[in-house]
Design an enzyme around this catalytic site. Structure first.
Site, PDB file in Angstrom:
ATOM      1  N   CYS A  53       0.852  -1.186   0.000  1.00  0.00           N
ATOM      2  CA  CYS A  53       0.000   0.000   0.000  1.00  0.00           C
ATOM      3  C   CYS A  53       0.890   1.239   0.000  1.00  0.00           C
ATOM      4  O   CYS A  53       1.786   1.369   0.841  1.00  0.00           O
ATOM      5  CB  CYS A  53      -0.898  -0.010   1.237  1.00  0.00           C
ATOM      6  N   CYS A  56       0.348   3.277   3.507  1.00  0.00           N
ATOM      7  CA  CYS A  56       0.842   2.820   4.815  1.00  0.00           C
ATOM      8  C   CYS A  56       1.961   1.787   4.745  1.00  0.00           C
ATOM      9  O   CYS A  56       2.561   1.460   5.761  1.00  0.00           O
ATOM     10  CB  CYS A  56      -0.304   2.266   5.644  1.00  0.00           C
ATOM     11  N   CYS A  71      -6.798  -4.608 -19.101  1.00  0.00           N
ATOM     12  CA  CYS A  71      -7.902  -3.721 -18.718  1.00  0.00           C
ATOM     13  C   CYS A  71      -7.432  -2.289 -18.475  1.00  0.00           C
ATOM     14  O   CYS A  71      -8.251  -1.396 -18.338  1.00  0.00           O
ATOM     15  CB  CYS A  71      -8.614  -4.253 -17.476  1.00  0.00           C
ATOM     16  N   CYS A 102      -7.286  -1.309   1.676  1.00  0.00           N
ATOM     17  CA  CYS A 102      -6.200  -1.816   2.511  1.00  0.00           C
ATOM     18  C   CYS A 102      -6.756  -2.094   3.906  1.00  0.00           C
ATOM     19  O   CYS A 102      -7.392  -1.230   4.513  1.00  0.00           O
ATOM     20  CB  CYS A 102      -5.086  -0.782   2.573  1.00  0.00           C
ATOM     21  N   HIS A 108      -8.453   3.263  -0.311  1.00  0.00           N
ATOM     22  CA  HIS A 108      -9.035   2.667  -1.515  1.00  0.00           C
ATOM     23  C   HIS A 108      -7.922   2.181  -2.438  1.00  0.00           C
ATOM     24  O   HIS A 108      -6.960   2.894  -2.697  1.00  0.00           O
ATOM     25  CB  HIS A 108      -9.881   3.722  -2.243  1.00  0.00           C
ATOM     26  N   HIS A 111     -11.062  -2.271  -7.311  1.00  0.00           N
ATOM     27  CA  HIS A 111     -12.250  -3.132  -7.237  1.00  0.00           C
ATOM     28  C   HIS A 111     -11.874  -4.560  -7.621  1.00  0.00           C
ATOM     29  O   HIS A 111     -10.869  -4.777  -8.295  1.00  0.00           O
ATOM     30  CB  HIS A 111     -13.345  -2.613  -8.171  1.00  0.00           C
ATOM     31  N   ASP A 119      -8.169 -16.990 -17.261  1.00  0.00           N
ATOM     32  CA  ASP A 119      -7.601 -18.296 -16.911  1.00  0.00           C
ATOM     33  C   ASP A 119      -6.711 -18.143 -15.677  1.00  0.00           C
ATOM     34  O   ASP A 119      -5.491 -18.172 -15.757  1.00  0.00           O
ATOM     35  CB  ASP A 119      -6.815 -18.861 -18.096  1.00  0.00           C
ATOM     36  N   ARG A 125     -10.537 -10.892 -10.596  1.00  0.00           N
ATOM     37  CA  ARG A 125      -9.591  -9.882 -11.082  1.00  0.00           C
ATOM     38  C   ARG A 125      -9.627  -8.715 -10.113  1.00  0.00           C
ATOM     39  O   ARG A 125     -10.574  -7.960 -10.052  1.00  0.00           O
ATOM     40  CB  ARG A 125      -9.961  -9.412 -12.487  1.00  0.00           C
ATOM     41  N   CYS A 127      -8.618  -5.447  -9.688  1.00  0.00           N
ATOM     42  CA  CYS A 127      -8.248  -4.350 -10.583  1.00  0.00           C
ATOM     43  C   CYS A 127      -7.808  -3.191  -9.689  1.00  0.00           C
ATOM     44  O   CYS A 127      -8.643  -2.525  -9.071  1.00  0.00           O
ATOM     45  CB  CYS A 127      -9.467  -3.995 -11.431  1.00  0.00           C
TER      46      CYS A 127
END
Length: 139
Positions: A53, A56, A71, A102, A108, A111, A119, A125, A127
């Site tokens: 993160c 932190c 993506c 976190c 944040h 998602h 696969d 996922r 993201c």
């Protein structure tokens, strides 16, 4: 890092987060923003290591769980451990999604999506915004 380096994340005020983070980092990490697709530092990174993160320093994801989803953001199929992140229902922007934060500082990250047909072992996922992460290369 500032003098907040050893302050527990849950004791840092929003004003202190603003001082600690750049305006772009603050917008994503503390205000649940999203960086533009295909602009992030780690979107295509293949370096082995651990992703932590940016707010932190808590370890969140391993490079061994990162995959190419095309993506526009770094994608992982599993967090480093089950307690590294917290999942919340997110009904913003007129859709139902699952937000990833976190577990340590509640910032944040992005998602998580399921059932997209990648696969991967988990069919998930994660993201994640590059700006939410710092890569610690494997030594």
């Amino acid at each position: 890092m500032s003098s907040l380096e050893n302050t527990p994340a849950d004791q840092i005020t929003e004003d202190q987060w603003r001082e600690r983070l750049t305006p772009d980092e603050y917008a994503v990490l503390r205000k649940a923003g999203t960086e533009r697709p295909f602009t992030g530092e780690y979107t295509d990174t293949k370096t082995e290591g651990v992703y932590a993160c940016r707010a932190c320093g808590a370890e969140l994801f391993r490079s061994s769980e990162k995959f190419e989803s095309h993506c526009g953001w770094p994608s992982f199929f599993d967090p480093k451990d089950t307690d590294a992140v917290i999942l919340h229902e997110d009904r913003s922007m007129g859709m139902k999604r699952v937000e990833v934060v976190c577990a340590n500082c509640k910032s944040h990250l992005g998602h998580v999506f399921e059932g997209e047909g990648y696969d991967t072992p988990t069919d998930q996922r994660y993201c994640i915004n590059s700006i939410s992460l710092t890569l610690r290369p494997k030594e």
